[in-house]
Each structure stands twice: as C-alpha cells, then as structure tokens.
Design a protein around this motif. Structure first.
Motif, PDB file in Angstrom:
ATOM      1  N   ARG A  85       0.779  -1.208  -0.178  1.00 37.86           N
ATOM      2  CA  ARG A  85       0.114   0.126  -0.173  1.00 37.86           C
ATOM      3  C   ARG A  85       0.770   1.208  -0.044  1.00 37.86           C
ATOM      4  O   ARG A  85       0.493   2.488  -0.660  1.00 37.86           O
ATOM      5  CB  ARG A  85      -0.896  -0.155   1.108  1.00 37.86           C
ATOM      6  N   HIS A  89       2.714   0.970  -4.368  1.00 36.65           N
ATOM      7  CA  HIS A  89       1.756   1.805  -4.859  1.00 36.65           C
ATOM      8  C   HIS A  89       2.262   2.967  -5.664  1.00 36.65           C
ATOM      9  O   HIS A  89       1.963   3.127  -6.768  1.00 36.65           O
ATOM     10  CB  HIS A  89       0.656   1.985  -3.728  1.00 36.65           C
ATOM     11  N   TRP A 335       0.362  -5.876  -7.545  1.00 34.32           N
ATOM     12  CA  TRP A 335      -0.178  -5.860  -6.459  1.00 34.32           C
ATOM     13  C   TRP A 335       0.641  -7.115  -5.779  1.00 34.32           C
ATOM     14  O   TRP A 335       0.827  -8.158  -6.281  1.00 34.32           O
ATOM     15  CB  TRP A 335      -1.543  -5.976  -6.004  1.00 34.32           C
ATOM     16  N   LYS A 340      -7.257  -3.862  -2.322  1.00 33.51           N
ATOM     17  CA  LYS A 340      -8.148  -3.587  -1.448  1.00 33.51           C
ATOM     18  C   LYS A 340      -9.215  -2.727  -2.277  1.00 33.51           C
ATOM     19  O   LYS A 340      -9.128  -2.189  -3.524  1.00 33.51           O
ATOM     20  CB  LYS A 340      -7.507  -2.507  -0.475  1.00 33.51           C
TER      21      LYS A 340
END
Length: 349
Positions: A85, A89, A335, A340
C-alpha cells in the motif's frame, strides 16, 4: 480521538475538510510550477509571483502533514500489506509517469547532449527524482522510516526530524535534502493527528475566531517572507507548521460553508492532478508565450495554472473512457498483497 488513532479509524473514510485542504495544496503546487515556468520562459515576473512566494513556507509541509494524518490506522499491518500500500503503490506510479514525462522531454535532452546521455538521465531518474514527481518518490520512504522507528521514543524521532529541518541540509541530492526538510511534517501528522482534528473541530465550532486567526497568520507569514526571514532556521519550521494549521482551518471553514467545491474535488483527486498536470501546463504555456495573444505575464501564469489543474482531470477522464485505466489505477499484476476496495490513488489509509 486518541493518540493511537482510534478515532481516526472511525473518521477515515472521507473527511470533507481533508479533501478541501488537499485541494488547496495541489492547486498551490500546480500554481508554483506554472508561474515559475512561465516566468522563466518569459524572462519576467507577474502578479502571480507574489502568491507563489507567500505560499512557499507551507505549500509542501501541509501536503506531507496530511499524508501522515491517517498512518496510525494502518501502521500495524503486516510488512507485506504495508509495503504494497505504501511503497509499491507509489513506486508503480512514479516509474510509469516518470517514463511518460521523460518521453516528452527526451528529444530536447538528445538535441543538447545526444541520445547516449538521454539513456544515462533516464537511469539516473531512479535515484534522483525526475521533474515534478519527487513527492511520490519521497513519500514511501517516509512511510517505511516511520514504521521502522516505532521502537524509538516518538518525541526523540520528532526532535531529530525537527533538527534536520532546522539544519537546512543542502547536498544537491533531492532525496536527502527533501527528506531532511519535510519528514518532520509527515511525522507530525502521524504523531499529532489528535491535535490536528481538535484544531479542525474548534475551527468549525468557532468560525469567527478562526477567521481572526487566519488574518493574523496571513499578516505574520507575509511579513516574514517579504522581509527575507522566512527561510531562517527555526523560523522556517514555525512557518511550516503555522501555514499547515492555516490550511487545515481554511479547509474546515470551506467544508462548513460548502463553498468552492471544486477545491474539494481537486483534493479527492489530488494525486491524479499531481501526476498529469505537467502536460497541459507545458502545452498551454508554450502556446500562450509563442502566440503572444496575451501580454501580461501574471494573466498567462493564471491561465496556465487553471489549464494544468483542469487538463489533468480531463486526461484522467479520457484515460478511463479509453480503458487506459493503468495510467491512474495500479493493475493487479503489480499488487503484492490482496487488493483493497478503495478509490484509486488516494492514500487515505
């Protein structure tokens, strides 16, 4: 709200004043690049220069402070999810948009130094942030350092971070210089989130007092900047926090009155604008300066700023319509943890 982020969890879906504050910040960032770019190309300054100078002490501190505001919600996650994340990301979007930006500028680099040097510059962009993208290059480092430092007393970390900002470190390497200058604000967002929310709540409850405080802040900030004291050690730190607080208060008051909703929209899509504004900004600047349709440098700078913000949103909408979602949404292949269900690009968690 408690210092361990309990109340943040309850309020972290989308918060109106946070989006307003982020909207103000991203517009100021686009304004800075637009104004300075126009003035450099024209060899002259306009009325917009004063706004850029006024915002210099707090433009990025507020952005970083807000970026750390909700970190308490996720900092206890396992390292795999956390890195996905908070590192992968941003790394994905940095590499993608660095390559896009570099592609537009490569012919100019080649004309100056040859294509061999262009290849070197591209590789260098992986260790020296390219163009306007240094923010999302540095942000993952802040996330990792904050998680790694959890075993150290928080105030000790904060004092070191504040000392680094006060030292005004200049090495010539963006990563080191900006880390030293900005980490204290990011860490403060994480550490003092409860006080930030309390400031917003108090401003919402007592708008008249908040407006008086904003007027006083504007006078002090403007006076110190214009007198040349704004970059002095400790003064720059104080102005950074004061300005960040002022933007939070502004965002709260605007959210309370539901005024200037375009700023809230910009805040909701701040990273989208940050990634894509360079292209409409550069195109508009070139067209206006070469055609000579408008003579006033300040007006040109204002138009270029608006074009940068609006143009980035248009590019995003076109990308979605043309199914080029990968430009603004990380594909599943990139990912490293379960995906999410959250708005693309918004580091709200």
């Amino acid at each position: 709200m408690t210092s361990n982020g309990t109340a943040v969890t309850e309020r972290s879906t989308r918060i109106d004043w946070v989006d307003y504050a982020k909207g103000i910040c991203i517009v100021m960032v686009v304004m800075m690049h637009s104004v300075l770019g126009v003035e450099k190309a024209a060899g002259d300054t306009g009325f917009m220069h004063a706004f850029v100078v006024f915002a210099q002490p707090f433009r990025m501190p507020d952005f970083f402070l807000i970026s750390g505001l909700f970190l308490a919600v996720v900092i206890d996650r396992d390292w795999r999810t956390y890195l996905d994340r908070k590192v992968v990301h941003f790394a994905y979007f940095y590499v993608l948009w660095m390559t896009i930006q570099f592609g537009f500028k490569a012919p100019g680099f080649a004309a100056e130094s040859g294509w061999r040097h262009v290849g070197f510059l591209y590789l260098e962009s992986f260790i020296e942030p390219f163009g306007t993208l240094w923010f999302i290059y540095l942000l993952p480092m802040f996330f990792v350092v904050t998680k790694l430092s959890r075993g150290i007393p928080a105030m000790a970390v904060w004092l070191v971070a504040a000392a680094l900002e006060t030292a005004h470190v200049v090495t010539g390497w963006t990563v080191i210089d900006e880390f030293c200058a900005r980490f204290v604000y990011f860490y403060s967002g994480y550490l003092f989130a409860s006080y930030v929310f309390a400031l917003s709540d108090r401003s919402r409850e007592k708008p008249a007092l908040a407006l008086i405080g904003l007027a006083l802040w504007a006078f002090v900030n403007g006076s110190l900047v214009m007198s040349g004291f704004g970059e002095w050690p400790l003064v720059s730190l104080a102005l950074g926090f004061a300005g960040a607080g002022a933007i939070i208060v502004m965002g709260t008051l605007l959210a309370r009155m539901q005024w200037l909703n375009f700023l809230r929209y910009c805040g909701e899509h701040s990273i989208v604008i940050y990634l894509a504004f360079f292209l409409p900004m550069a195109v508009t600047r070139t067209l206006l300066l070469k055609t000579g349709l408008i003579a006033d440098i300040g007006v040109i700078s204002l138009i270029v700023t608006v074009a940068g913000v609006a143009g980035a949103v248009v590019i995003w909408r076109l990308a979605l319509a043309l199914r080029a979602d990968f430009l603004f949404e990380r594909p599943a292949a990139f990912w490293i943890a379960p995906k999410k269900a959250a708005p693309a690009l918004q580091p709200a968690e």
